[in-house]
Design a protein around this motif. Structure first.
Motif, PDB file in Angstrom:
ATOM      1  N   GLU A   1       0.866  -1.286  -0.147  1.00 31.01           N
ATOM      2  CA  GLU A   1       0.013  -0.042   0.106  1.00 31.01           C
ATOM      3  C   GLU A   1       0.765   1.128   0.044  1.00 31.01           C
ATOM      4  O   GLU A   1       1.704   1.240   0.580  1.00 31.01           O
ATOM      5  N   GLY A   2       0.489   2.195  -0.838  1.00 30.18           N
ATOM      6  CA  GLY A   2       1.202   3.461  -0.936  1.00 30.18           C
ATOM      7  C   GLY A   2       2.576   3.571  -1.883  1.00 30.18           C
ATOM      8  O   GLY A   2       3.006   4.565  -2.212  1.00 30.18           O
ATOM      9  N   THR A   3       2.629   2.336  -2.568  1.00 28.55           N
ATOM     10  CA  THR A   3       3.833   2.184  -3.473  1.00 28.55           C
ATOM     11  C   THR A   3       3.381   2.661  -4.852  1.00 28.55           C
ATOM     12  O   THR A   3       4.149   2.557  -5.844  1.00 28.55           O
ATOM     13  N   LEU A   4       1.844   2.437  -5.071  1.00 24.29           N
ATOM     14  CA  LEU A   4       1.350   2.591  -6.678  1.00 24.29           C
ATOM     15  C   LEU A   4       0.682   3.927  -6.816  1.00 24.29           C
ATOM     16  O   LEU A   4      -0.165   4.147  -5.960  1.00 24.29           O
ATOM     17  N   THR A   5       0.846   4.507  -7.633  1.00 23.98           N
ATOM     18  CA  THR A   5      -0.035   5.608  -8.507  1.00 23.98           C
ATOM     19  C   THR A   5      -0.457   5.297  -9.667  1.00 23.98           C
ATOM     20  O   THR A   5       0.153   4.580 -10.529  1.00 23.98           O
ATOM     21  N   TYR A   6      -1.477   6.038 -10.098  1.00 22.96           N
ATOM     22  CA  TYR A   6      -2.260   5.839 -11.490  1.00 22.96           C
ATOM     23  C   TYR A   6      -2.547   7.012 -12.355  1.00 22.96           C
ATOM     24  O   TYR A   6      -2.977   7.997 -11.743  1.00 22.96           O
ATOM     25  N   THR A   7      -2.189   7.267 -13.332  1.00 23.12           N
ATOM     26  CA  THR A   7      -2.542   8.480 -14.391  1.00 23.12           C
ATOM     27  C   THR A   7      -2.946   7.644 -15.615  1.00 23.12           C
ATOM     28  O   THR A   7      -2.459   6.700 -16.076  1.00 23.12           O
ATOM     29  N   VAL A   8      -3.855   8.357 -16.280  1.00 23.61           N
ATOM     30  CA  VAL A   8      -4.533   8.161 -17.621  1.00 23.61           C
ATOM     31  C   VAL A   8      -3.505   7.964 -18.384  1.00 23.61           C
ATOM     32  O   VAL A   8      -3.198   7.026 -19.395  1.00 23.61           O
ATOM     33  N   GLY A   9      -2.624   9.332 -18.769  1.00 26.75           N
ATOM     34  CA  GLY A   9      -1.645   9.203 -19.750  1.00 26.75           C
ATOM     35  C   GLY A   9      -2.092   9.605 -21.121  1.00 26.75           C
ATOM     36  O   GLY A   9      -1.960  10.783 -21.632  1.00 26.75           O
ATOM     37  N   ALA A  10      -2.696   8.647 -21.830  1.00 26.13           N
ATOM     38  CA  ALA A  10      -3.070   8.915 -23.289  1.00 26.13           C
ATOM     39  C   ALA A  10      -4.303   7.677 -23.566  1.00 26.13           C
ATOM     40  O   ALA A  10      -4.095   6.473 -22.952  1.00 26.13           O
ATOM     41  N   ASP A  11      -5.363   8.039 -24.069  1.00 26.64           N
ATOM     42  CA  ASP A  11      -6.383   7.232 -24.393  1.00 26.64           C
ATOM     43  C   ASP A  11      -6.518   6.693 -25.695  1.00 26.64           C
ATOM     44  O   ASP A  11      -6.390   7.586 -26.507  1.00 26.64           O
ATOM     45  N   PRO A  12      -6.315   5.380 -25.622  1.00 27.48           N
ATOM     46  CA  PRO A  12      -6.189   4.803 -27.357  1.00 27.48           C
ATOM     47  C   PRO A  12      -7.382   4.863 -28.100  1.00 27.48           C
ATOM     48  O   PRO A  12      -7.483   4.906 -29.182  1.00 27.48           O
ATOM     49  N   ALA A  13      -8.537   5.223 -27.474  1.00 28.86           N
ATOM     50  CA  ALA A  13      -9.869   5.138 -28.182  1.00 28.86           C
ATOM     51  C   ALA A  13      -9.890   6.455 -28.600  1.00 28.86           C
ATOM     52  O   ALA A  13     -10.156   7.364 -28.147  1.00 28.86           O
ATOM     53  N   THR A  14     -10.236   6.249 -30.094  1.00 20.32           N
ATOM     54  CA  THR A  14     -10.318   7.614 -30.864  1.00 20.32           C
ATOM     55  C   THR A  14     -11.929   7.444 -31.508  1.00 20.32           C
ATOM     56  O   THR A  14     -12.367   8.624 -31.986  1.00 20.32           O
ATOM     57  N   GLU A  15     -12.641   6.554 -31.129  1.00 21.13           N
ATOM     58  CA  GLU A  15     -14.162   6.110 -31.430  1.00 21.13           C
ATOM     59  C   GLU A  15     -14.922   6.056 -30.111  1.00 21.13           C
ATOM     60  O   GLU A  15     -14.391   5.455 -29.047  1.00 21.13           O
ATOM     61  N   LEU A  16     -16.360   6.304 -30.306  1.00 20.61           N
ATOM     62  CA  LEU A  16     -17.068   5.967 -29.299  1.00 20.61           C
ATOM     63  C   LEU A  16     -17.095   4.216 -28.977  1.00 20.61           C
ATOM     64  O   LEU A  16     -16.539   3.314 -29.996  1.00 20.61           O
ATOM     65  N   ALA A  17     -17.499   3.844 -28.011  1.00 17.88           N
ATOM     66  CA  ALA A  17     -17.482   2.289 -27.504  1.00 17.88           C
ATOM     67  C   ALA A  17     -18.964   2.155 -26.997  1.00 17.88           C
ATOM     68  O   ALA A  17     -19.436   2.898 -26.434  1.00 17.88           O
ATOM     69  N   VAL A  18     -19.118   0.761 -26.936  1.00 19.22           N
ATOM     70  CA  VAL A  18     -20.537   0.585 -26.328  1.00 19.22           C
ATOM     71  C   VAL A  18     -20.584   0.740 -24.994  1.00 19.22           C
ATOM     72  O   VAL A  18     -19.693   0.522 -24.218  1.00 19.22           O
ATOM     73  N   ALA A  19     -21.607   1.323 -24.615  1.00 16.49           N
ATOM     74  CA  ALA A  19     -21.839   1.756 -23.229  1.00 16.49           C
ATOM     75  C   ALA A  19     -21.667   0.587 -22.081  1.00 16.49           C
ATOM     76  O   ALA A  19     -22.161  -0.296 -22.352  1.00 16.49           O
ATOM     77  N   ALA A  20     -20.810   1.079 -21.164  1.00 14.87           N
ATOM     78  CA  ALA A  20     -20.543   0.013 -20.097  1.00 14.87           C
ATOM     79  C   ALA A  20     -20.535   0.531 -18.793  1.00 14.87           C
ATOM     80  O   ALA A  20     -21.441   0.857 -18.192  1.00 14.87           O
ATOM     81  N   ARG A  21     -19.210   1.256 -18.468  1.00 17.22           N
ATOM     82  CA  ARG A  21     -19.160   1.504 -16.853  1.00 17.22           C
ATOM     83  C   ARG A  21     -20.122   2.764 -16.687  1.00 17.22           C
ATOM     84  O   ARG A  21     -20.202   3.753 -17.630  1.00 17.22           O
ATOM     85  N   GLY A  22     -20.666   2.670 -15.693  1.00 17.46           N
ATOM     86  CA  GLY A  22     -21.736   3.883 -15.125  1.00 17.46           C
ATOM     87  C   GLY A  22     -22.944   3.652 -15.804  1.00 17.46           C
ATOM     88  O   GLY A  22     -24.161   4.580 -15.414  1.00 17.46           O
ATOM     89  N   PHE A  23     -23.386   2.736 -16.737  1.00 16.70           N
ATOM     90  CA  PHE A  23     -24.740   2.519 -17.162  1.00 16.70           C
ATOM     91  C   PHE A  23     -25.549   1.427 -16.600  1.00 16.70           C
ATOM     92  O   PHE A  23     -24.806   0.415 -16.240  1.00 16.70           O
ATOM     93  N   ALA A  24     -26.742   1.767 -16.059  1.00 17.04           N
ATOM     94  CA  ALA A  24     -27.514   0.726 -15.488  1.00 17.04           C
ATOM     95  C   ALA A  24     -28.908   0.550 -16.556  1.00 17.04           C
ATOM     96  O   ALA A  24     -29.731   1.610 -16.392  1.00 17.04           O
ATOM     97  N   LEU A  25     -29.022  -0.273 -17.609  1.00 17.93           N
ATOM     98  CA  LEU A  25     -30.260  -0.512 -18.406  1.00 17.93           C
ATOM     99  C   LEU A  25     -30.713  -1.675 -18.384  1.00 17.93           C
ATOM    100  O   LEU A  25     -30.326  -2.866 -17.987  1.00 17.93           O
ATOM    101  N   GLU A  26     -31.837  -1.577 -19.040  1.00 17.89           N
ATOM    102  CA  GLU A  26     -32.751  -2.779 -19.365  1.00 17.89           C
ATOM    103  C   GLU A  26     -33.521  -2.598 -20.831  1.00 17.89           C
ATOM    104  O   GLU A  26     -33.391  -1.355 -21.200  1.00 17.89           O
TER     105      GLU A  26
END
Length: 813
Positions: free
Chosen positions: A381-406
């Motif tokens: 614990e405490g030895t790892l940090t995270y940053t995005v840096g660069a996003d490879p996605a240049t197009e839309l992706a299918v809705a996933a994280r954060g969506f609650a659908l039926e």
């Protein structure tokens, strides 16, 4: 089971098959050869035959429903499995998939894919094993043996020369007979000989003027005649085009249904005298044989009466992933990570992992361990940090994280007739796979509805993937209400086409908003299968790329080690299209260069299913190829980075730049794609061209050192003794290559003859044996139309890669 016992069991099943065949009339026989829906053949209760169920693989078993509601174990990509260079591991993977198939009521797995990596631009190469037919055949045979040892059938695919995606339904691949035999047919032949597969799948494409679903020569004369294959031949989905041509070309089953060239059309062709009923009988016999083998024909003992012991799917997925990781560079022992050092983890793919390729290989695992998850669990614990840096996605992706659908289904009057949960924004309902109470006759609209809770504030983009009439509403505001047309004439455009942006909405992090996408279902009467396929797509606010890279550089500067995860996307590697270049998408190359300049101890993890260009590779301390690592990929990556396990992989295909690649053409000219390179693909072509790739075939480093001590030949058996001269236990892949003394212009400089894994502790020596089969010294004689043994002098070498050959001995044959 003793050979005599197996023979008796086979004879008993054949007797049941013949008796069942004799009780069937023409219409029932013709109906059995046609899919009744997307995945199944019809049951015939009059002979005690249950419905045969097929499902896509090769890294999991999806079942008959294409939904995250029915999760599957997701193993690493086939390129990853081949990178382990271990047929026994492939057998264990197959055993797990047989277990998954049984759990889902599946009798036949539509896998493995054993087409070759002819060009690095092939969009579906992640689903195939290698550029080399020897390695492909060995891994494929292990896989087939594993699946069938669990009592589940396989269909080795795509027979044959389906090595690219561009115009795959119509392309005529022009391949000389020698290249067909020595390269493209070779893995199929090896698997038929070693594993006796119960099925094979013929491809969409033509070969030398004849579509593969009608290719009498390659199917009946070569596959069945020369090789003795006795299983079924099923079409790729929608590949069968002509009733008389298909049955005459040896096609047994036309998929999917209910509209196919078989069924009633085949029965009528027999009555009209266009098809002999004996040809129908032969196809039905093979289908009944398969049914008997998998245990769905009354009176026939299945090949596997009792399933093997259960397999821990998560544990095996993790083992395959770590054994497939290929360490191609490791300067100054950058890996494994030093204990208690600080780590800056960088990259969008480190948080939102890409674990599998796009297209029909897609399954939905119950969980995914990302690199961030894996390293968070493994590091103090405490030895790892995270940053995005660069996003490879240049197009839309299918809705996933954060969506609650039926999904809500309504009839033409707007009455709700059925609902189904939708864990993501993707709807893919095939054939009769509809929500309870819903039929194609009553269904008018499908609404994906629910909420979206953003994790970032700013302008969010929403879009639509699919064809037809749509209405998109976000936070109470309608943004799109019209028809969306296909980008190209492809029956699978709704599956593999790109999402189209339709709305940009300013949202606040943490504040849920209502979202709705309604699709008006209009299925033409003449389509061969009823499929409802569309998706709600989304992308988060795009931050300034330079700002993101600056944040990553600052994090890297303050850490002992920077670990950058770069990746392709499903718009780069997928079924349905080929690649246009080998570059990483987005600003990922810029990210790596900037981080490496800030921290010389930079480790790059490459998350792609097949080769990408690495223009910065000499500027970083270490490069680790993770392929598409499956659901446990992040845990496996942590195992290797921390040194709990060594990276076990070796390259199954050459990595280099597109400019240097000797074979790259995948686009047909006037409907034809000429394989003008003949037998020179992969490392054979790199050798011939005198070019040095970024990383050669077979290359891969571990965490220990090996000394090759001796190579001896006992007839055509190579015996290699080697010693672990490092400080920890490890596994080495001993590769044996054959080089003719005078290859001339028509033979490669050398080729892989065989390989073996060696394990030893520090200071220990071990001996492995590699058999050199007769075929190693044969070429296909196009004049005589037979194999010709080429006598003469050869050099047998043993080493770590095609370019790192440690020992050599001459041989005269």
């Amino acid at each position: 089971m003793a050979v005599t016992d197996k023979a008796r069991a086979d004879e008993a099943r054949e007797a049941v098959v013949e008796a069942a065949l004799g009780r069937l009339g023409l219409d029932a026989k013709a109906r059995l050869l046609a899919g009744q829906d997307m995945w199944t053949l019809p049951a015939l209760p009059e002979i005690g035959l249950k419905s045969l169920v097929m499902s896509d693989g090769p890294i999991g078993v999806r079942g008959v429903r294409w939904t995250a509601d029915d999760p599957s174990v997701a193993l690493p990509s086939p390129t990853a499995l081949a990178a382990a260079w271990d047929p026994e591991l492939a057998r264990r993977a197959g055993g797990l998939l047989a277990q998954e198939a049984r759990r889902k009521g599946v009798h036949v797995l539509l896998a493995p894919t054993v087409n070759l990596h002819r060009s690095p631009l092939g969009g579906r190469h992640f689903e195939a094993y290698s550029e080399d037919p020897c390695l492909t055949g060995a891994i494929g045979a292990g896989y087939v043996i594993g699946v069938q040892s669990g009592g589940v059938g396989t269909t080795v695919k795509h027979f044959v020369a389906n090595d690219a995606e561009t115009d795959r339904f119509t392309v005529d691949n022009l391949v000389c007979e020698r290249a067909l035999r020595e390269l493209y047919l070779a893995p199929f032949e090896a698997i038929v000989e070693k594993a006796r597969p119960w099925g094979i799948m013929t491809a969409y494409n033509k070969v030398n003027g004849t579509t593969m679903t009608e290719h009498h020569h390659l199917v009946d004369e070569v596959l069945r005649g020369e090789w003795g294959f006795d299983g079924i031949n099923v079409s790729d989905w929608m590949a069968a085009r002509d009733t008389v041509g298909a049955i005459g070309g040896g096609l047994d089953v036309a998929m999917p249904g209910p509209r196919t060239v078989y069924g009633a059309a085949l029965a009528q062709a027999v009555r009209d005298g266009e098809v002999a009923e004996t040809a129908v009988d032969a196809a039905v016999r093979r289908v009944l044989r398969l049914a008997a083998r998998v245990g769905i024909l009354d009176g026939a003992e299945p090949v596997v009466a009792e399933p093997p012991a259960p397999v821990d799917g998560e544990a095996l997925a993790r083992e395959i992933a770590r054994r497939s990781l290929v360490l191609v560079r490791n300067e100054n022992a950058a890996l494994p990570l030093k204990p208690n050092g600080t780590v800056a983890l960088i990259g969008a793919a480190a948080r939102d992992a890409r674990v599998l390729g796009g297209g029909s290989a897609t399954v939905f695992p119950a969980r995914i361990v990302s690199p961030l998850d894996g390293l968070t669990a493994a590091l103090p614990e405490g030895t790892l940090t995270y940053t995005v840096g660069a996003d490879p996605a240049t197009e839309l992706a299918v809705a996933a994280r954060g969506f609650a659908l039926e999904a809500v289904c309504r009839d033409a009057e707007g009455t709700v007739i059925g609902t189904r949960s939708a864990p993501g924004g993707l709807i893919q309902w095939m054939g009769s796979d509809l929500p309870d109470g819903v039929t194609h006759d009553t269904l008018h609209t499908v609404e994906l509805t629910g909420t979206f809770t953003p994790r970032e504030s700013g302008p969010h983009t929403f879009g639509i993937k699919g064809m037809g009439a749509f209405t998109l509403t976000v936070d109470g505001t309608p943004y799109f209400d019209e028809a969306q047309r296909p980008g190209k004439e492809d029956p699978f455009e709704a599956f593999f086409g790109a999402p189209v942006p339709r709305a940009e909405v300013e949202l606040t992090a943490g504040r849920p908003v209502d979202v709705s996408l309604t699709h008006v279902v209009q299925l033409p009467d003449d389509i061969p299968m009823k499929v409802i396929a569309f998706a709600l797509a989304h992308s988060a606010p795009r931050r300034d790329p330079d700002e993101l890279i600056s944040e990553a550089v600052e994090a890297a500067r303050n850490a002992d080690t920077a670990v950058v995860v770069v990746a392709t996307t499903d718009r780069v590697e997928s079924e349905g299209f080929d690649r246009t270049d080998l570059r990483l998408p987005g600003r990922q190359d810029d990210l790596v260069r900037a981080v490496a300049a800030a921290n010389p101890n930079t480790v790059v993890v490459v998350n792609s299913g097949s080769p990408v260009e690495l223009p910065w590779r000499d500027q970083v301390a270490a490069v680790l190829l993770s392929w598409f690592p499956g659901q446990e990929g992040g845990a496996a990556l942590a195992d290797v980075l921390t040194g709990a396990h060594e990276p076990g992989g070796r390259l199954p295909t050459t990595w280099g730049s597109l400019a240097d690649a000797p074979v790259s053409q995948v686009t047909p000219a006037e409907g034809e794609l000429s394989y003008t390179e003949g037998v020179f693909i992969g490392y054979r072509a790199w050798d011939r061209a005198g070019r040095t790739p970024s990383y050669p075939f077979g290359h891969g480093l571990g965490y220990t050192d090996w000394t090759y001590e001796s190579l001896q030949l006992d007839g055509t058996t190579a015996r290699v003794r080697l010693r672990n001269t490092g400080e920890r236990a490890g596994r080495e892949v001993v590769q044996v290559y054959v080089a003719p003394a005078e290859p001339g212009t028509h033979r490669p400089a050398r080729w892989l003859a065989g390989f073996a894994g060696a394990q030893a502790g520090p200071g220990e020596s071990v001996e492995v044996t590699v058999e050199l089969p007769r075929r190693t010294f044969e070429v296909w004689d196009e004049t005589a139309k037979s194999w010709a043994f080429v006598k003469g002098s050869y050099e047998i070498t043993a080493g770590r890669s095609i370019a790192d050959r440690r020992l050599a001995v001459p041989i005269n044959v």
